[in-house]
Design an enzyme around this catalytic site. Structure first.
Site, PDB file in Angstrom:
ATOM      1  N   GLU A 209       0.751  -1.324   0.014  1.00 36.58           N
ATOM      2  CA  GLU A 209       0.137  -0.034   0.119  1.00 36.58           C
ATOM      3  C   GLU A 209       0.828   1.404  -0.061  1.00 36.58           C
ATOM      4  OE1 GLU A 209      -2.815  -0.444   2.924  1.00 36.58           O
ATOM      5  OE2 GLU A 209      -3.934  -1.633   2.076  1.00 36.58           O
ATOM      6  N   GLU A 327      -6.364  -7.184  -1.683  1.00 29.80           N
ATOM      7  CA  GLU A 327      -6.802  -7.281  -0.188  1.00 29.80           C
ATOM      8  C   GLU A 327      -8.193  -6.892  -0.350  1.00 29.80           C
ATOM      9  OE1 GLU A 327      -5.104  -4.792   2.728  1.00 29.80           O
ATOM     10  OE2 GLU A 327      -3.065  -5.576   2.256  1.00 29.80           O
TER      11      GLU A 327
END
Ligand SMILES: *[C@@H]1O[C@H](CO)[C@@H](O)[C@H](O)[C@H]1NC(C)=O
Ligand SMILES: *[C@@H]1O[C@H](CO)[C@@H](O)[C@H](O)[C@H]1NC(C)=O
Ligand SMILES: *[C@@H]1O[C@H](CO)[C@@H](O)[C@H](O)[C@H]1NC(C)=O
Ligand SMILES: *[C@@H]1O[C@H](CO)[C@@H](O)[C@H](O)[C@H]1NC(C)=O
Length: 423
Positions: A209, A327
């Site tokens: 991320e 995710e």
């Protein structure tokens, strides 16, 4: 967290084992078939046959396996996952500093931790599960960019932008490259195969991320990815590489920034950064409930539709690469008002969206739920409100198992024919 007695569950587990032994998706999961490559918007393995990913996240695998007494938990996780047809695990190949480091200081590695990762790779291979290995974190968990910057400032380097100096400091970029090189050239002590040559590894992810407050335009992350993805390729020309993005749009061309949750910028460009040389496929994450905290179920459903549709469309139009939802999850904890029925509904929606795109030759060809855990006394600390414990969460396990089976029925198709179908 209170433990429930186990004995009553033994019979159920035995019955489940009998059912699973006969399940059709077992055969599909067993076919971990060679290095994965990209052909247009498809992943291919074994001489150009398509492969779709029904995946899970389990960041804790290396750490657990670093304690040889706990390795059975890793074996159990892979066994439970492959019994549900899961063929991809996304996990951490980093732990920067801290109490349980892989890299305790720049260039200094903990051999027991590395052998834990060796074990994870060997078990993944044995269970026919590919690995997406992530190389560091945007966030402070397990070190990440702040730890890298601290290593530099601790040795007298004058960095002033905080953790985001990670993306621009020559010294820190050198540390990161050294980590990349150390991991990729590691020779597995159990299999004798260098990581860079191991077909069990599906791909490298540069960072979990990436975000950058220091430069909301995305230019800083862009430059970093443009430097690091080719660097990975220079050491390992075989494996695929992705950046690790959540899918937030920025200021660049073709960016649907009005779709960002709450309209916020995170310092990344979905389209431009995935166009960087060396980036083989795109990723998004998907957490409508926490990204739109306090919003109604309808708003979240609307966001979900917009987010998936816009990324599928942008990926097909501007990237022509595969896309994975690496995710997604729904946050459950006592008092949240959300329950497992809603979680399972969300799970089904995501998996249906993946299958709908994949089955018509589109670029969204797989995902990985956050996160797989075991009912294990040693893992209570890892419960984060997102955990799915397959033998307990039987409805979720059934949804996941059915999805794996659906995707497996698409595996092995001719990638070029699918591309024609999509066009
Ligand atoms: C560190 O760098 C900043 C900005 O370049 C500069 O203003 C500051 O004086 C430097 N500090 C030291 C101790 O060199
Ligand atoms: C989804 O897109 C539609 C049409 O562009 C827009 O009206 C709606 O507000 C969007 N929903 C969310 C939650 O962003
Ligand atoms: C879960 O929450 C929804 C929405 O609040 C509610 O309608 C449903 O009855 C709940 N289900 C369970 C099993 O508690
Ligand atoms: C999964 O598939 C089986 C067999 O087709 C079916 O009986 C079951 O209801 C499905 N589970 C879910 C959650 O849809």
């Amino acid at each position: 967290m209170a433990r429930r007695p186990r004995s009553s569950r033994v019979i159920v587990l035995l019955l489940l084992a009998v059912v699973l032994a006969a399940a059709p998706w077992r055969a599909a999961a067993a076919g971990c078939g060679g290095v994965v490559r990209v052909d247009g918007t498809q992943f291919v393995a074994n001489g150009g046959k398509t492969i779709y990913f029904s995946g899970f996240n389990a960041y804790w695998l290396m750490m657990t396996a670093s304690d040889t007494a706990r390795r059975d938990a890793v074996v159990t996780a892979f066994r439970q996952a492959s019994a549900r047809g899961l063929n991809l695990a996304r996990t951490w190949a980093f732990s920067d500093g801290g109490d349980q480091p892989l890299q305790s200081s720049p260039g200094v590695y903990d051999e027991a931790m590395f052998q834990g990762l060796d074990f994870v790779i060997a078990e993944a291979r044995r269970h026919g599960v590919y690995l997406l290995l992530c190389l560091t974190n945007n966030f402070d968990d397990f070190g990440g960019k702040r730890q890298y910057v601290r290593w530099a400032t601790d040795t007298g380097h004058n960095l002033t932008a905080g953790a985001d100096d990670f993306f621009s400091s020559t010294v820190v970029k050198g540390y990161y490259k050294n980590h990349v090189k150390t991991v990729l050239t590691r020779v597995n002590t159990l299999t004798g195969v260098a990581y860079k040559d191991d077909p069990t590894i599906f791909a490298w992810e540069l960072m979990n991320e990436p975000r950058c407050d220091a430069d909301p335009t995305g230019a800083m992350v862009q430059a970093w990815v443009e430097e690091m993805a080719p660097y990975v390729k220079s050491i390992d020309g075989e494996h695929l590489v992705t950046a690790g993005l959540e899918g937030f749009y920025g200021d660049g061309e073709h960016e649907s920034k009005e779709l960002n949750p709450r309209g916020i910028y995170y310092g990344t460009n979905y389209v431009a950064t995935h166009q960087a040389a060396g980036i083989d496929f795109a990723t998004i994450h998907l957490y409508p409930d926490v990204w739109l905290w306090g919003s109604t179920a309808d708003e979240q459903a609307s966001f979900f539709r917009n987010w998936t549709r816009s990324h599928v469309d942008a990926t097909a139009a501007y990237l022509v690469k595969p896309l994975l939802v690496t995710e997604y999850g729904k946050f459950l904890w006592e008092g949240s008002g959300a329950n497992k029925t809603q979680r399972n509904y969300f799970l089904g929606r995501v998996l249906d969206a993946i299958y709908a795109t994949a089955s018509r030759g589109g670029p969204l060809v797989g995902g990985a739920f956050w996160q797989l855990l075991l009912d294990d006394d040693g893992m209570d600390d890892l419960r984060d409100g997102y955990e799915i414990i397959l033998p307990e969460d039987t409805r979720a396990a059934s949804i996941i198992g059915n999805h794996s089976e659906q995707l497996a029925s698409l595996n092995g198709q001719d990638a070029q024919a699918l591309r024609r179908l999509a066009n």
